[in-house]
Design a protein around this motif. Sequence first.
Motif, PDB file in Angstrom:
ATOM      1  N   LEU A 286      45.458  46.021  50.457  1.00  0.00           N
ATOM      2  CA  LEU A 286      45.149  44.655  50.023  1.00  0.00           C
ATOM      3  C   LEU A 286      43.649  44.433  49.985  1.00  0.00           C
ATOM      4  O   LEU A 286      43.130  43.769  49.089  1.00  0.00           O
ATOM      5  CB  LEU A 286      45.805  43.637  50.964  1.00  0.00           C
ATOM      6  CG  LEU A 286      47.329  43.520  50.851  1.00  0.00           C
ATOM      7  CD1 LEU A 286      47.868  42.556  51.893  1.00  0.00           C
ATOM      8  CD2 LEU A 286      47.744  43.057  49.467  1.00  0.00           C
TER       9      LEU A 286
ATOM     10  N   ARG B 281      42.284  45.944  46.947  1.00  0.00           N
ATOM     11  CA  ARG B 281      42.591  45.090  45.798  1.00  0.00           C
ATOM     12  C   ARG B 281      41.676  43.886  45.795  1.00  0.00           C
ATOM     13  O   ARG B 281      41.177  43.459  44.751  1.00  0.00           O
ATOM     14  CB  ARG B 281      44.058  44.631  45.877  1.00  0.00           C
ATOM     15  CG  ARG B 281      44.466  43.738  44.700  1.00  0.00           C
ATOM     16  CD  ARG B 281      44.407  44.441  43.402  1.00  0.00           C
ATOM     17  NE  ARG B 281      44.657  43.575  42.284  1.00  0.00           N
ATOM     18  CZ  ARG B 281      44.114  43.746  41.072  1.00  0.00           C
ATOM     19  NH1 ARG B 281      43.276  44.732  40.874  1.00  0.00           N
ATOM     20  NH2 ARG B 281      44.420  42.927  40.088  1.00  0.00           N
ATOM     21  N   ARG B 282      41.439  43.346  46.992  1.00  0.00           N
ATOM     22  CA  ARG B 282      40.555  42.176  47.075  1.00  0.00           C
ATOM     23  C   ARG B 282      39.167  42.552  46.584  1.00  0.00           C
ATOM     24  O   ARG B 282      38.527  41.784  45.871  1.00  0.00           O
ATOM     25  CB  ARG B 282      40.504  41.670  48.515  1.00  0.00           C
ATOM     26  CG  ARG B 282      39.649  40.415  48.665  1.00  0.00           C
ATOM     27  CD  ARG B 282      39.875  39.693  49.951  1.00  0.00           C
ATOM     28  NE  ARG B 282      39.510  40.488  51.088  1.00  0.00           N
ATOM     29  CZ  ARG B 282      39.639  40.072  52.346  1.00  0.00           C
ATOM     30  NH1 ARG B 282      40.132  38.889  52.587  1.00  0.00           N
ATOM     31  NH2 ARG B 282      39.302  40.846  53.344  1.00  0.00           N
TER      32      ARG B 282
ATOM     33  N   GLU C 149      41.439  34.110  40.757  1.00  0.00           N
ATOM     34  CA  GLU C 149      41.374  33.230  41.925  1.00  0.00           C
ATOM     35  C   GLU C 149      42.723  33.151  42.611  1.00  0.00           C
ATOM     36  O   GLU C 149      42.818  33.227  43.852  1.00  0.00           O
ATOM     37  CB  GLU C 149      40.951  31.813  41.489  1.00  0.00           C
ATOM     38  CG  GLU C 149      39.483  31.654  41.206  1.00  0.00           C
ATOM     39  CD  GLU C 149      38.615  31.804  42.450  1.00  0.00           C
ATOM     40  OE1 GLU C 149      37.411  32.007  42.266  1.00  0.00           O
ATOM     41  OE2 GLU C 149      39.130  31.733  43.567  1.00  0.00           O
ATOM     42  N   ARG C 150      43.755  33.018  41.803  1.00  0.00           N
ATOM     43  CA  ARG C 150      45.089  32.903  42.415  1.00  0.00           C
ATOM     44  C   ARG C 150      45.459  34.183  43.139  1.00  0.00           C
ATOM     45  O   ARG C 150      45.983  34.156  44.255  1.00  0.00           O
ATOM     46  CB  ARG C 150      46.137  32.569  41.338  1.00  0.00           C
ATOM     47  CG  ARG C 150      46.090  31.134  40.873  1.00  0.00           C
ATOM     48  CD  ARG C 150      47.280  30.802  39.999  1.00  0.00           C
ATOM     49  NE  ARG C 150      47.235  31.503  38.721  1.00  0.00           N
ATOM     50  CZ  ARG C 150      46.542  31.109  37.662  1.00  0.00           C
ATOM     51  NH1 ARG C 150      45.830  30.000  37.722  1.00  0.00           N
ATOM     52  NH2 ARG C 150      46.562  31.794  36.548  1.00  0.00           N
ATOM     53  N   GLU C 151      45.195  35.306  42.481  1.00  0.00           N
ATOM     54  CA  GLU C 151      45.565  36.565  43.116  1.00  0.00           C
ATOM     55  C   GLU C 151      44.730  36.799  44.379  1.00  0.00           C
ATOM     56  O   GLU C 151      45.231  37.290  45.391  1.00  0.00           O
ATOM     57  CB  GLU C 151      45.387  37.732  42.148  1.00  0.00           C
ATOM     58  CG  GLU C 151      46.034  39.008  42.692  1.00  0.00           C
ATOM     59  CD  GLU C 151      45.900  40.174  41.736  1.00  0.00           C
ATOM     60  OE1 GLU C 151      45.571  39.948  40.559  1.00  0.00           O
ATOM     61  OE2 GLU C 151      46.112  41.295  42.196  1.00  0.00           O
TER      62      GLU C 151
ATOM     63  N   GLU D 223      43.619  34.556  46.327  1.00  0.00           N
ATOM     64  CA  GLU D 223      44.184  33.714  47.386  1.00  0.00           C
ATOM     65  C   GLU D 223      45.400  34.388  48.001  1.00  0.00           C
ATOM     66  O   GLU D 223      45.563  34.427  49.225  1.00  0.00           O
ATOM     67  CB  GLU D 223      44.600  32.383  46.766  1.00  0.00           C
ATOM     68  CG  GLU D 223      44.353  31.185  47.661  1.00  0.00           C
ATOM     69  CD  GLU D 223      44.657  29.906  46.911  1.00  0.00           C
ATOM     70  OE1 GLU D 223      43.905  29.587  45.979  1.00  0.00           O
ATOM     71  OE2 GLU D 223      45.650  29.272  47.279  1.00  0.00           O
ATOM     72  N   GLN D 224      46.243  34.936  47.110  1.00  0.00           N
ATOM     73  CA  GLN D 224      47.452  35.601  47.622  1.00  0.00           C
ATOM     74  C   GLN D 224      47.083  36.798  48.470  1.00  0.00           C
ATOM     75  O   GLN D 224      47.632  37.018  49.553  1.00  0.00           O
ATOM     76  CB  GLN D 224      48.300  36.091  46.450  1.00  0.00           C
ATOM     77  CG  GLN D 224      49.086  35.011  45.783  1.00  0.00           C
ATOM     78  CD  GLN D 224      49.792  35.545  44.543  1.00  0.00           C
ATOM     79  OE1 GLN D 224      49.647  36.700  44.178  1.00  0.00           O
ATOM     80  NE2 GLN D 224      50.529  34.694  43.890  1.00  0.00           N
ATOM     81  N   VAL D 225      46.153  37.603  47.959  1.00  0.00           N
ATOM     82  CA  VAL D 225      45.784  38.826  48.673  1.00  0.00           C
ATOM     83  C   VAL D 225      45.149  38.480  50.018  1.00  0.00           C
ATOM     84  O   VAL D 225      45.482  39.082  51.044  1.00  0.00           O
ATOM     85  CB  VAL D 225      44.816  39.660  47.811  1.00  0.00           C
ATOM     86  CG1 VAL D 225      44.145  40.735  48.630  1.00  0.00           C
ATOM     87  CG2 VAL D 225      45.571  40.277  46.650  1.00  0.00           C
ATOM     88  N   SER D 226      44.265  37.506  50.007  1.00  0.00           N
ATOM     89  CA  SER D 226      43.622  37.115  51.273  1.00  0.00           C
ATOM     90  C   SER D 226      44.662  36.574  52.245  1.00  0.00           C
ATOM     91  O   SER D 226      44.625  36.873  53.441  1.00  0.00           O
ATOM     92  CB  SER D 226      42.559  36.056  51.011  1.00  0.00           C
ATOM     93  OG  SER D 226      41.523  36.600  50.210  1.00  0.00           O
ATOM     94  N   GLY D 227      45.587  35.796  51.692  1.00  0.00           N
ATOM     95  CA  GLY D 227      46.663  35.285  52.553  1.00  0.00           C
ATOM     96  C   GLY D 227      47.501  36.409  53.117  1.00  0.00           C
ATOM     97  O   GLY D 227      47.892  36.392  54.287  1.00  0.00           O
ATOM     98  N   GLY D 228      47.748  37.412  52.252  1.00  0.00           N
ATOM     99  CA  GLY D 228      48.530  38.556  52.716  1.00  0.00           C
ATOM    100  C   GLY D 228      47.820  39.306  53.816  1.00  0.00           C
ATOM    101  O   GLY D 228      48.430  39.706  54.814  1.00  0.00           O
TER     102      GLY D 228
END
Lengths: 663, 213
Positions: free
Chosen positions: A293, A296-297, A474-476, A478-483
Motif C-alpha cells: 500500500l 502504491r501511495r 485523491e480518492r484512491e 484516501e483509501q490507501v492511506s486509510g488502509g
Amino acid sequence: MMDRPTFKNVAASDWKRQIAERAMTTVDEVDAVLMRHAIEVQSVAPHRRRITFSSLSARGHKSGLIVAGVAQADADFDFEWTGLGPGLWVLASDDNSAGKSSLLKILRSAVRGSFPGTMKGDVWRWTANIQVEFNLDGVRHRVIVAKPAGSKATSSGSGFMASLVRWSGADWSVLYTGEEGQSFEAAMSDFFMQELGFEKFHAYQKGTDTRKTHGWASMGSALFITGSSPALFGEETMDGLSTRLIQLFIGLPWVTTQSAIRSSLAQAQAQTERAGQSDRSVREAIAVEIRKLEERRGQLIEEKSSLPDYSSLRRAQQDDDRLAASLVPKLIELRRRVAELEAEHAAAKVDHDERRNLLRQCRDEVAAGRVFRRLRPSTCPSCDADVQAARHDPGNCPLCGLAEEKETAGAEARIAHMQAEEHEAKEAMQTLSAELSATISKRDALAQQIEEIGQRVDAANRSLEGDDRGGAIERELEQVSGGISALSAAAPAEPKADGRTDVTILKVAEAVTEGCYKEAQEKILKQFSVELKRFAERIGVKNLQDVDVRTNKIGIVQGATPTTFGNLNPGEKLRFRIAAALAAVATAKWSGIGRHPGLVVIDSPASEEMSSEDFAAVVTGLKSLAEEEADVQIIVGAVMRAEISAAISGDNLRYAPKGSVLF
Amino acid sequence: MVETGFKHRDALRLLFILQAGSSVLASPDPRTGAARIFEGEKRLFAIDFWVRYPDYLADELLDFYEAKGGGDLLAAVDSIFDSEEPSVRTVKMLRWKRGAYDLIEDALSVLSSRQLVVAVEKILPTGIRQHDFLVLPAAKAFLDEAVADQPILAWYRDRAALAMRVAEFKSGTVLKDTQYEDEEYKNTPFLAYIPGIAPRVRERLLRIKSKAA
C-alpha cells in the motif's frame, strides 16, 4: 523397606502464595490463572478406598451356538459366583472359551459402567441380566443390568436398564438408574471418581491442540490386566498415563494438580507459540500488505505531483474571470475613446492640413504676387487695348488709376497669423495624436491582457478537464492511506518479553508444586521400584538385578543388561504389569497415601504372551502375595493347571472341567 | 470655388503649365509675336488637375512606372508623399461636365495683361471651337526670374514638368479620359470637389516599392 516418607503439609493458600511470590505477581492473579485452566488444588492426600467384588451373576439365553461345527440348541444360562472377598480368586477351565474372560469382562464393565464394554458381542446378546456386587470400603453396592436377551442395544427404549444401588443398611438405595448406556457409564464414572477421591488427569495433545482428560475409564481399566500392553500400568502409554496412574495409585499428593498444571502449561505454551507464530505471521502478512500500500501511495503521490494543482487552477481561473470581467468595460471604454480620438485626430489633421494648405497657398500667392507686380500690365485684360503707363502716376494702376495695392505688412501679418493658426492646429493634432497613440497603446495593452487572460482561462479549462484523474487519485490516496492506518492498527502487537502470561505463572506453579512432593515422590518411587522388583521376581521374572521407576521412565537391569519395559518380551511384560499392580497396592499401603483400591483382575494371557504353565506359576505366586496383602482382591481367569488346583481351592475357585463351561 | 485671392498663384501655375505644355510655332504669331502655342483649354484643365492633385499625378506616375519603369518616377512619387503634398499642395477643383473645372479668367487676365499669354480661339476641322493659348516670349524669362526671385515658386515649374511627363502631348480628350478612369474622379457629383485618393495611392506606392525591393 524404607521409612515412610514424610510430606510437607503445604496448604493450598501457602502454595498459591509461593507461586505468586516467585512469579512476582499477586495471589489473585494466580487464582485467576488456576481458574482459567480449571486447575484444582489437591494438596491433601485422600485416604485409600477399597473395592472388593463380592458377587457376580449373569443370566441369559444362549442362542446360535455351534460347537465343533455342530449347531447347538439354545439354552438359558445362569451363572452366579458369590462370597467373593479379599484374596486370590480364580476362574478356571480346562477348555478355552469357557466364559472366563466373559465373566471377567462383566466385572470390568460393571466397574466402568460400560456395557457391553469389552464383552464379546454374542455373550452380550445372550445376557439378559447382570448383577455385580462390590464393597466399597465395606459398603455394599450393586451394579444391575437388565435387557432383553437377544438384544445388544443399550439405547433408551431398547429395554436396556442399568442401575447402581447401595445398601443403606436396611434396603437398597438407587444411586442411579437409567435406560441409556452412555449415561450409566458417566454415572459410574462420577460415582467412583468421587468415592475414590480421584481427580481427572489432564493431558494436552499439541498435535491436535486438544486437552484430554483421563478419568475413570482409564483409572478403572488399570485395575484390569488383560494380556500384554505397552503400558506398565493401564492400557495406554499416551499422555504419560501409565506413569500418572502409578503416581495416583501409589499415592502422590499434588500429582493430579501437577498433571493439570503441566497439561495446562503445555497447552498455554503451545497456544502462546501458535499465537506468537500466528501473530508473527499475521504481522508479517500485514507488513507485506502495508508495504504494497505504501508503494502504491508513493506512486499516487508522484502521479499527483505531476498533475496540475487543480484547486489553484480553479482559483486562478476564477480570479482571471473576475479580472477579465473588470477589464472588459475598461477595454470598451478605451475602444470608444480611441474611436473618439481617431475622429478628433482625423478632424484635427484635416484642420491642420487645411491650414497648412491655406498657408501654402497664401505664401505662394504672396510670392506670385510679388513677381507679377514687377510686371506692370501693358494691355487691358478685357479688351486687350494698350495701357499708357505714362499717363498714370507712379504707384497707381495703369489700368484703373487707383493706387496699387502694395504688398504690405498686412500680408505678412496675415501669413504670420495663418502660421500661428497652422501651428496651433498642428499642436492640437499632435496632442491628439499623442493622446490617441497613448490610448491605442493602452487599448492594445488591455486587449492583450484580456486576450492573455482568455488564453489562461482556456488553458485552465483544458487542464481542468483532467481534474477527473486528480480526483480519482485523491480518492484512491484516501483509501490507501486509510488502509495503511487500518492495517497498522490491526497488526498484532509485538509480544512483550516480560508479560505476566499464564505460561509464566504456570511454570512457576509447576516448580512450586514439584517442590511440594518431589522429595516424597523420590522415596515413594524408590519404594515402588523395590516392590515392583520383588513382585516381578515372585511371579517369575528372571535375572532381575534392578528396577528403577522414575516419573518419566522405567529402568530395568536384567541379566546385567539395562533395558526398558518396552524391550521386555510379552510374558515378562505381563509379569511386570501384574507386579506393578501389586507393587502399587503394596506401595500405597507403605506410603499411607496411596489410593490403589486393592483390586486386581487378571485375565489369562494369550499363548503367545505366556504359556499356561508359566501363567499357572504366576497364579500360584499371586496366592502368597494375596495372603501377604490381606485386603487385596485378586481375581484371575486362567486355564486350569495342576499348579492352580493345588494352590487354589474351595470357594476361591470356580472351575469348568473339560467339556463344560462356566456359564 | 477656389478662393480668387490666389489669382497670382493660379496665374503662375497656369503659366508654368502653358510654358511647359506649349509647342513651338512654325513661325511666330505676327500679331502677338508669340513663338509658342498651348493647344486646348481642355488639355490645360487636365494638366492643371494633375498639378493641383498631387495624389492623382502620383497614381499616373505609378502607372507609367509600372508600364515603362523609371526609378526617377518612383522617386518622384515618393517625394510627393514624403512632402505630404496631397495634404499641403492640393488645390481642389470642382467636377463639372467635362471633368475637373475651375474659373481661370482672372488668372489668365493676369497673364494676358502682362503680355505673357494670349488666349486665342480656333475652329478645328471637326468644326469644334478650341481655345488655345499663345505663349509670348517674355513668359520664359519671367518664369525664370520669378523662380530666381521667389525660389518657393520653383515647385510649380517642377510640378508642371512632371505633369507634362504624364500628359505628354496627348489631346485634352485623351487626358480627360485617362482621368475618368479614376472612380473617385468619375463618380464625383457635378459641382462637388473632386476628392483626394492619397491613401489608396500611398498603399499602392508601398506595394510597388516592396515589390521593387
